[in-house]
Design a protein around this motif. Structure first.
Motif, PDB file in Angstrom:
ATOM      1  N   LEU A 123      41.193  33.796  46.962  1.00 28.66           N
ATOM      2  CA  LEU A 123      40.209  33.691  45.893  1.00 28.66           C
ATOM      3  C   LEU A 123      39.392  34.970  45.769  1.00 28.66           C
ATOM      4  CD1 LEU A 123      38.823  31.895  43.760  1.00 28.66           C
ATOM      5  CD2 LEU A 123      37.288  31.117  45.570  1.00 28.66           C
ATOM      6  N   ASN A 124      38.894  35.488  46.878  1.00 32.42           N
ATOM      7  CA  ASN A 124      38.088  36.709  46.853  1.00 32.42           C
ATOM      8  C   ASN A 124      38.887  37.904  46.349  1.00 32.42           C
ATOM      9  OD1 ASN A 124      35.755  35.444  47.716  1.00 32.42           O
ATOM     10  ND2 ASN A 124      36.221  35.780  49.882  1.00 32.42           N
ATOM     11  N   ALA A 125      40.171  37.954  46.664  1.00 28.47           N
ATOM     12  CA  ALA A 125      41.013  39.057  46.201  1.00 28.47           C
ATOM     13  C   ALA A 125      41.280  38.944  44.700  1.00 28.47           C
ATOM     14  CB  ALA A 125      42.325  39.078  46.976  1.00 28.47           C
ATOM     15  N   SER A 160      50.094  48.022  38.868  1.00 26.23           N
ATOM     16  CA  SER A 160      49.609  48.840  39.993  1.00 26.23           C
ATOM     17  C   SER A 160      48.285  48.296  40.523  1.00 26.23           C
ATOM     18  CB  SER A 160      49.459  50.301  39.570  1.00 26.23           C
ATOM     19  OG  SER A 160      48.527  50.419  38.509  1.00 26.23           O
ATOM     20  N   ARG A 161      47.443  47.760  39.648  1.00 26.42           N
ATOM     21  CA  ARG A 161      46.172  47.166  40.101  1.00 26.42           C
ATOM     22  C   ARG A 161      46.445  45.940  40.957  1.00 26.42           C
ATOM     23  NH1 ARG A 161      40.952  47.631  39.621  1.00 26.42           N
ATOM     24  NH2 ARG A 161      41.131  49.318  38.146  1.00 26.42           N
ATOM     25  N   LEU A 162      47.372  45.087  40.507  1.00 26.58           N
ATOM     26  CA  LEU A 162      47.731  43.902  41.287  1.00 26.58           C
ATOM     27  C   LEU A 162      48.366  44.316  42.608  1.00 26.58           C
ATOM     28  CD1 LEU A 162      47.979  40.827  41.589  1.00 26.58           C
ATOM     29  CD2 LEU A 162      50.180  40.990  40.394  1.00 26.58           C
ATOM     30  N   GLN A 163      49.218  45.332  42.599  1.00 25.16           N
ATOM     31  CA  GLN A 163      49.875  45.770  43.825  1.00 25.16           C
ATOM     32  C   GLN A 163      48.858  46.272  44.847  1.00 25.16           C
ATOM     33  OE1 GLN A 163      53.315  45.453  44.540  1.00 25.16           O
ATOM     34  NE2 GLN A 163      52.360  45.720  46.545  1.00 25.16           N
ATOM     35  N   THR A 164      47.874  47.022  44.394  1.00 24.32           N
ATOM     36  CA  THR A 164      46.813  47.502  45.296  1.00 24.32           C
ATOM     37  C   THR A 164      46.058  46.323  45.902  1.00 24.32           C
ATOM     38  OG1 THR A 164      46.579  49.542  44.029  1.00 24.32           O
ATOM     39  CG2 THR A 164      44.712  48.911  45.422  1.00 24.32           C
ATOM     40  N   ASP A 167      48.394  44.622  48.436  1.00 27.00           N
ATOM     41  CA  ASP A 167      48.535  45.437  49.649  1.00 27.00           C
ATOM     42  C   ASP A 167      47.341  45.249  50.574  1.00 27.00           C
ATOM     43  OD1 ASP A 167      50.969  46.416  48.740  1.00 27.00           O
ATOM     44  OD2 ASP A 167      50.153  48.350  48.093  1.00 27.00           O
ATOM     45  N   GLN A 168      46.132  45.267  50.001  1.00 24.59           N
ATOM     46  CA  GLN A 168      44.922  45.074  50.804  1.00 24.59           C
ATOM     47  C   GLN A 168      44.879  43.671  51.393  1.00 24.59           C
ATOM     48  OE1 GLN A 168      42.476  47.331  51.734  1.00 24.59           O
ATOM     49  NE2 GLN A 168      41.942  45.616  53.071  1.00 24.59           N
ATOM     50  N   LEU A 169      45.267  42.691  50.582  1.00 25.82           N
ATOM     51  CA  LEU A 169      45.268  41.300  51.041  1.00 25.82           C
ATOM     52  C   LEU A 169      46.280  41.100  52.168  1.00 25.82           C
ATOM     53  CD1 LEU A 169      44.020  38.539  50.612  1.00 25.82           C
ATOM     54  CD2 LEU A 169      45.691  38.130  48.800  1.00 25.82           C
ATOM     55  N   ARG A 174      47.420  39.901  57.543  1.00 24.28           N
ATOM     56  CA  ARG A 174      48.546  40.272  58.421  1.00 24.28           C
ATOM     57  C   ARG A 174      49.767  39.400  58.109  1.00 24.28           C
ATOM     58  NH1 ARG A 174      44.024  40.597  61.299  1.00 24.28           N
ATOM     59  NH2 ARG A 174      44.221  38.636  62.381  1.00 24.28           N
ATOM     60  N   GLY A 175      50.131  39.423  56.818  1.00 24.04           N
ATOM     61  CA  GLY A 175      51.281  38.656  56.367  1.00 24.04           C
ATOM     62  C   GLY A 175      51.862  39.282  55.109  1.00 24.04           C
ATOM     63  N   GLU A 176      52.766  38.558  54.491  1.00 22.45           N
ATOM     64  CA  GLU A 176      53.434  39.045  53.281  1.00 22.45           C
ATOM     65  C   GLU A 176      53.061  38.123  52.119  1.00 22.45           C
ATOM     66  OE1 GLU A 176      57.948  40.237  51.889  1.00 22.45           O
ATOM     67  OE2 GLU A 176      57.694  38.823  53.527  1.00 22.45           O
TER      68      GLU A 176
END
Length: 184
Positions: A123-125, A160-164, A167-169, A174-176
């Protein structure tokens, strides 16, 4: 598509819709790809701003939302509320709402012990996306190592915004994270 900005004096706004509805012109525009004929087909009032000195209060018309340029280049995104900051230099200021649906899965190497924590992290992401509407964790599967979710936003965004964001999430949890995006 070309977007034009029309500024009118105070007290004219009530007549602006009438003026726009009567505007049916064809003009010639030159850009990097050459000369084009542009015809105004559906003029609309999409934003209204009250400007006093360097301060402005702007709001989008119903069915429109602040553009990504406004949201991502100011300190806070106004989402669908009035913006009390000088955003008048952005074009477009408001854009039509869209329906973007994201289906996703969080894949962890160990079982999910706290589904509320995963839900809050997601949610925060996703709240960082312009036009965020909601996120729902729809369930867990495979020994609680996978959590499925869905999210909706009301504006198209750059992948690219979603990918960034993803990636941070992924680093945080520590997962995919796997996603499918559908939009109209």
């Amino acid at each position: 598509m070309y977007i034009a900005e029309l500024m009118v004096e105070n007290n004219v706004i009530l007549e602006a819709v009438t003026v726009l509805s009567n505007l049916n012109t064809t003009i010639r525009v030159t850009d990097k790809n050459g000369l084009h004929t542009v015809t105004t087909q559906q003029p609309e009032l999409v934003a209204e701003c009250l400007i006093v000195g360097n301060l402005s209060t702007c709001k989008c018309s119903p069915g429109y939302i602040w553009s990504n340029d406004v949201c991502y280049n100011t300190t806070t995104c106004c989402s669908e509320t009035s913006c009390n900051k000088n955003v008048t230099h952005f074009t477009p200021l408001c854009i039509p709402k869209a329906q973007v649906h994201i289906n996703g899965s969080v894949v962890l190497s160990t079982p999910i012990l706290d589904s509320v924590e995963i839900s809050n992290q997601l949610l925060n992401a996703f709240k960082q996306l312009n036009g965020f509407e909601h996120l729902n964790v729809t369930g867990q599967r495979e020994d609680n190592t996978i959590a499925d979710f869905e999210a909706d936003v009301s504006v198209f965004f750059e992948t690219s915004r979603l990918q960034t964001l993803l990636d941070q999430l992924e680093s945080d949890i520590r997962g995919e994270i796997l996603v499918d995006i559908f939009g109209q």
